[in-house]
Design a protein around this motif. Structure first.
Motif, PDB file in Angstrom:
ATOM      1  N   PHE A 128      31.172 -31.153 -38.294  1.00 56.31           N
ATOM      2  CA  PHE A 128      31.776 -29.885 -37.910  1.00 56.31           C
ATOM      3  C   PHE A 128      31.235 -29.456 -36.554  1.00 56.31           C
ATOM      4  O   PHE A 128      30.026 -29.472 -36.331  1.00 56.31           O
ATOM      5  N   SER A 129      32.132 -29.058 -35.654  1.00 53.20           N
ATOM      6  CA  SER A 129      31.711 -28.554 -34.355  1.00 53.20           C
ATOM      7  C   SER A 129      31.152 -27.147 -34.523  1.00 53.20           C
ATOM      8  O   SER A 129      31.251 -26.538 -35.590  1.00 53.20           O
ATOM      9  N   ALA A 130      30.618 -26.621 -33.451  1.00 50.38           N
ATOM     10  CA  ALA A 130      30.178 -25.225 -33.451  1.00 50.38           C
ATOM     11  C   ALA A 130      31.406 -24.330 -33.633  1.00 50.38           C
ATOM     12  O   ALA A 130      32.514 -24.670 -33.194  1.00 50.38           O
ATOM     13  N   LEU A 131      31.198 -23.226 -34.273  1.00 49.45           N
ATOM     14  CA  LEU A 131      32.251 -22.249 -34.496  1.00 49.45           C
ATOM     15  C   LEU A 131      32.691 -21.664 -33.156  1.00 49.45           C
ATOM     16  O   LEU A 131      31.856 -21.384 -32.297  1.00 49.45           O
ATOM     17  N   GLN A 132      34.002 -21.492 -32.982  1.00 49.85           N
ATOM     18  CA  GLN A 132      34.521 -20.891 -31.744  1.00 49.85           C
ATOM     19  C   GLN A 132      35.354 -19.669 -32.085  1.00 49.85           C
ATOM     20  O   GLN A 132      36.117 -19.672 -33.058  1.00 49.85           O
TER      21      GLN A 132
END
Length: 188
Positions: free
Chosen positions: A92-96
């Motif tokens: 999971f990428s960082a939350l944007q």
């Protein structure tokens, strides 16, 4: 499988993250994995099953998936299911926080959320303090017997982490509702 609901985008069509249809989902998070794992997720029907137009859509971009969520709790639900089903094979990428273009060139509008919290009276002061620390504008504090209902407006960027915080300070007894209210210019 059921036919898609009228007026709801099919999450498998790969909408672009800036599509106007996605304006009501201000939280975004990318999910990556091997091409085989992404194909497995796609073919299992999980994208359709997790997509709930009232709270989140999962977009298929071929080599990755984007979770578009209306609020943090919806995002937590989708990431938890994907992580539980596929373990360390998904990343999971960082939350944007998604912003939209303002009428003025070069400006962006940021999401402002409406928050409603129902909590026990003994947790009300700490819950209110948490909202104030997050720069919320308190709209209402309504005492209803042994319960207190708080309504507030707060920028999404200041709101992140509130669901987990409320679970901790209220012993997981508070009711929390969050929805997109509007987009507005960020403070300078």
């Amino acid at each position: 499988t059921a036919a898609p609901m009228e007026g709801v985008m099919n999450p498998r069509r790969g909408l672009l993250a800036d599509s106007p249809e996605l304006i009501r989902y201000p939280l975004r998070q990318s999910v990556t994995a091997t091409p085989e794992k992404i194909a497995s997720i796609r073919d299992s029907g999980l994208l359709d099953w997790l997509s709930k137009p009232e709270s989140q859509l999962l977009l298929d971009h071929g080599n990755r998936i984007t979770i578009c969520a209306a609020h943090e709790t919806a995002l937590e639900e989708a990431t938890a299911v994907l992580a539980q089903a596929h373990g360390p094979s998904v990343t999971f990428s960082a939350l944007q926080i998604h912003s939209i273009p303002a009428p003025e060139p070069g400006m962006r509008l940021k999401p402002v959320m409406s928050v409603r919290i129902q909590t026990r009276r003994q947790h009300a002061a700490r819950t209110l303090e948490e909202l104030v620390q997050r720069r919320a504008t308190i709209i209402e504090e309504d005492r209803q017997g042994d319960r207190v209902v708080l309504r507030a407006e707060v920028r999404l960027a200041d709101l992140l982490g509130l669901p987990a915080c409320l679970r901790e300070i209220t012993d997981d007894t508070a009711g929390l509702w969050i929805w997109l209210l509007r987009y507005e210019k960020a403070d300078a």
